[in-house]
Design an enzyme around this catalytic site. Structure first.
Site, PDB file in Angstrom:
ATOM      1  CG  HIS A  24      44.906  54.232   5.014  1.00 39.67           C
ATOM      2  ND1 HIS A  24      43.742  53.465   5.704  1.00 39.67           N
ATOM      3  CD2 HIS A  24      45.323  53.362   4.040  1.00 39.67           C
ATOM      4  CE1 HIS A  24      43.406  52.758   4.977  1.00 39.67           C
ATOM      5  NE2 HIS A  24      44.104  52.392   4.063  1.00 39.67           N
ATOM      6  CB  CYS A  73      42.588  53.928   1.503  1.00 38.46           C
ATOM      7  SG  CYS A  73      42.042  52.248   1.524  1.00 38.46           S
ATOM      8  CG  ASN A  87      42.376  49.119   4.685  1.00 34.76           C
ATOM      9  OD1 ASN A  87      41.814  50.343   4.977  1.00 34.76           O
ATOM     10  ND2 ASN A  87      43.162  48.861   3.646  1.00 34.76           N
TER      11      ASN A  87
HETATM   12  O1  UT7 Z   1      44.635  50.301   1.799  1.00 43.98           O
HETATM   13  C1  UT7 Z   1      44.640  49.839   0.494  1.00 43.98           C
HETATM   14  C2  UT7 Z   1      44.482  48.349   0.519  1.00 43.98           C
HETATM   15  N1  UT7 Z   1      45.380  47.610   1.082  1.00 43.98           N
HETATM   16  C3  UT7 Z   1      46.204  46.798   0.251  1.00 43.98           C
HETATM   17  O2  UT7 Z   1      45.981  46.585  -0.840  1.00 43.98           O
HETATM   18  C4  UT7 Z   1      47.068  46.014   1.440  1.00 43.98           C
HETATM   19  C5  UT7 Z   1      48.336  46.152   1.026  1.00 43.98           C
HETATM   20  N2  UT7 Z   1      49.079  44.875   0.879  1.00 43.98           N
HETATM   21  C6  UT7 Z   1      49.254  44.219   2.094  1.00 43.98           C
HETATM   22  O3  UT7 Z   1      48.949  44.386   3.189  1.00 43.98           O
HETATM   23  C7  UT7 Z   1      50.251  42.937   1.932  1.00 43.98           C
HETATM   24  O4  UT7 Z   1      50.732  42.532   0.514  1.00 43.98           O
HETATM   25  C8  UT7 Z   1      49.391  41.466   2.364  1.00 43.98           C
HETATM   26  C9  UT7 Z   1      49.228  41.404   3.665  1.00 43.98           C
HETATM   27  C10 UT7 Z   1      47.963  41.588   1.432  1.00 43.98           C
HETATM   28  C11 UT7 Z   1      50.185  40.376   1.738  1.00 43.98           C
HETATM   29  O5  UT7 Z   1      51.385  40.384   2.493  1.00 43.98           O
HETATM   30  P1  UT7 Z   1      52.812  39.837   1.699  1.00 43.98           P
HETATM   31  O6  UT7 Z   1      53.737  39.576   2.398  1.00 43.98           O
HETATM   32  O7  UT7 Z   1      52.683  40.861   0.490  1.00 43.98           O
HETATM   33  O8  UT7 Z   1      52.063  38.282   1.013  1.00 43.98           O
HETATM   34  P2  UT7 Z   1      52.059  37.811  -0.384  1.00 43.98           P
HETATM   35  O9  UT7 Z   1      50.826  38.227  -1.079  1.00 43.98           O
HETATM   36  O10 UT7 Z   1      53.330  37.829  -1.071  1.00 43.98           O
HETATM   37  O11 UT7 Z   1      51.870  36.440  -0.087  1.00 43.98           O
HETATM   38  C12 UT7 Z   1      52.706  35.501   0.633  1.00 43.98           C
HETATM   39  C13 UT7 Z   1      52.381  34.056   0.776  1.00 43.98           C
HETATM   40  C14 UT7 Z   1      51.561  33.647  -0.441  1.00 43.98           C
HETATM   41  O12 UT7 Z   1      52.192  32.078  -0.359  1.00 43.98           O
HETATM   42  P3  UT7 Z   1      53.178  31.686  -1.286  1.00 43.98           P
HETATM   43  O13 UT7 Z   1      52.893  32.035  -3.006  1.00 43.98           O
HETATM   44  O14 UT7 Z   1      54.310  32.307  -0.893  1.00 43.98           O
HETATM   45  O15 UT7 Z   1      53.249  29.976  -1.337  1.00 43.98           O
HETATM   46  C15 UT7 Z   1      50.305  33.608  -0.151  1.00 43.98           C
HETATM   47  O16 UT7 Z   1      49.596  32.596  -1.166  1.00 43.98           O
HETATM   48  O17 UT7 Z   1      51.245  33.960   1.909  1.00 43.98           O
HETATM   49  C16 UT7 Z   1      49.934  33.480   1.080  1.00 43.98           C
HETATM   50  N3  UT7 Z   1      48.943  34.102   1.575  1.00 43.98           N
HETATM   51  C17 UT7 Z   1      48.173  33.681   2.792  1.00 43.98           C
HETATM   52  N4  UT7 Z   1      48.475  32.772   3.864  1.00 43.98           N
HETATM   53  C18 UT7 Z   1      47.949  32.417   4.747  1.00 43.98           C
HETATM   54  C19 UT7 Z   1      48.374  34.877   1.187  1.00 43.98           C
HETATM   55  N5  UT7 Z   1      47.028  35.413   2.090  1.00 43.98           N
HETATM   56  C20 UT7 Z   1      47.340  34.609   3.313  1.00 43.98           C
HETATM   57  C21 UT7 Z   1      46.554  34.377   4.448  1.00 43.98           C
HETATM   58  N6  UT7 Z   1      46.972  33.431   5.143  1.00 43.98           N
HETATM   59  N7  UT7 Z   1      45.316  35.096   4.612  1.00 43.98           N
END
Ligand code: UT7
Length: 335
Positions: free
Chosen positions: A262, A122, A292
């Protein structure tokens, strides 16, 4: 000697043109909800993304990059034969080799340039811009075409809801030209931390996992991310690198007219902007439209900011990115 007509070391690298392109096919949050267990509400509130563009029907990283390049040349009023250097920031290249930049050179007819790709995920566009800047400032080149281009849809696991909702395809480009007034890139600053490679990667078909050897896990052909870990580090690095790059110029947050970050997650950009004390009107955001797009994200956003009149003559614009590697970087530019 007339400084205006000579090409002396000490010149700045000014952005004199920009362009971008995105595939016409779009994938909305509703489309994704029909593919994996997710919802428009979850994606919108957690990321700010509403849709992304997906390369289809022969669209590739090089074709998107070439279209962005043509538009950038047109806006700069330059002919392709005038170009001296082309750098393409990408982690989804046209093929293993030759470089995507070679395909762009051929497609646009930039026969007098030398060309290469740069893999910094990125941060690929910011790294590439910083390198082109050096060649211009030292007097070796009068101009450069710098592109960020990706087709991340080709390495996304469309069954993994944690990653497939985030990414899209596209390309953005700028033309840099040696300049002898106060306008141009004032400073670029880049950083890396290879010890954190595991939080974001795509492991298949490199030297470690060659194509002739069966993979330990078939999912290694896809991008893998630890979103939570990336999130936390992204906010910290974006703030830190913006602060340091401005300080190198003898400036502070108050000098920023527009932050072009970004576009990885609207929440990451918003929390960084809050800590940088920037009001909404000083933060460019187009993640809802593209998701992204990795190295393409900053130049697409910059092109849209320029074409929509968000950047005026004399403005101080900060470009900043963070991504796999880990890598990060910022550029302070006076327009
Ligand atoms: O540019 C570099 C690359 N970009 C990245 O790596 C992205 C950076 N990270 C992020 O943008 C965020 O961490 C995410 C958007 C990927 C995830 O958001 P979060 O608030 O950190 O969520 P999380 O990973 O902690 O997940 C929360 C919950 C989980 O369920 P439980 O364990 O709380 O029951 C996940 O399983 O949300 C669930 N979950 C989803 N639910 C619905 C994960 N993905 C999804 C989804 N739809 N697509």
């Amino acid at each position: 000697m007339d400084k205006k007509n000579s090409h002396l070391p000490g010149f700045t690298a000014a952005v004199i043109g920009s362009g971008s392109s995105a595939p016409s096919a779009q994938l909305t949050n509703e489309d994704l909800a029909a593919m994996v267990d997710t919802s428009d509400e979850w994606i919108t509130t957690r990321t700010g993304i509403k849709k992304r563009h997906i390369a289809k029907n022969g669209e590739t990283t090089a074709s998107l990059a070439s279209e962005a390049a043509r538009k950038a040349l047109e806006s700069a009023g330059m002919k392709p034969e005038e170009l001296e250097l082309i750098i393409v920031g990408t982690i989804t290249p046209e093929m293993v080799f030759p470089s995507t930049a070679a395909f762009v050179q051929d497609a646009i007819g930039a026969k007098n340039a030398w060309v290469f790709d740069l893999a910094a995920a990125c941060s690929g566009f910011i790294y590439s811009l910083g390198i082109a800047q050096q060649f211009i400032e030292t007097g070796q080149h009068k101009n450069a075409l710098v592109i960020g281009a990706e087709t991340l849809s080709k390495i996304v696991n469309w069954k993994d809801r944690a990653s497939c909702i985030l990414f899209g395809d596209g390309a953005g480009a700028v033309i840099l030209k040696a300049n002898n007034d106060e306008k141009g890139i004032l400073r670029s600053r880049m950083g890396s931390d290879g010890s954190e490679w595991e939080v974001l990667n795509c492991q298949a078909y490199g030297s470690r996992n060659p194509s002739h050897k069966p993979l330990d896990d078939p999912n290694m052909i896809y991008m893998q991310i630890n979103g939570r870990s990336v999130y936390q580090q992204a906010v910290r690095r974006i703030i830190e690198t913006t602060e340091q790059c401005l300080a190198d110029c003898g400036m502070g947050f108050g000098d920023i007219d527009l932050l072009v970050s970004h576009q990885m997650n609207a929440r990451i950009i918003e929390s960084a902007a809050k800590r940088l004390k920037l009001p909404d009107e000083k933060v460019f955001m187009n993640i809802a439209e593209y998701g992204n797009t990795s190295a393409a994200s900053v130049p697409i956003a910059l092109d849209e900011a320029l074409r929509s009149g968000r950047i005026k003559s004399g403005d101080i614009v900060v470009l900043v990115a963070f991504g796999a590697g880990l890598t990060w970087g910022a550029s302070v530019i006076r327009f």
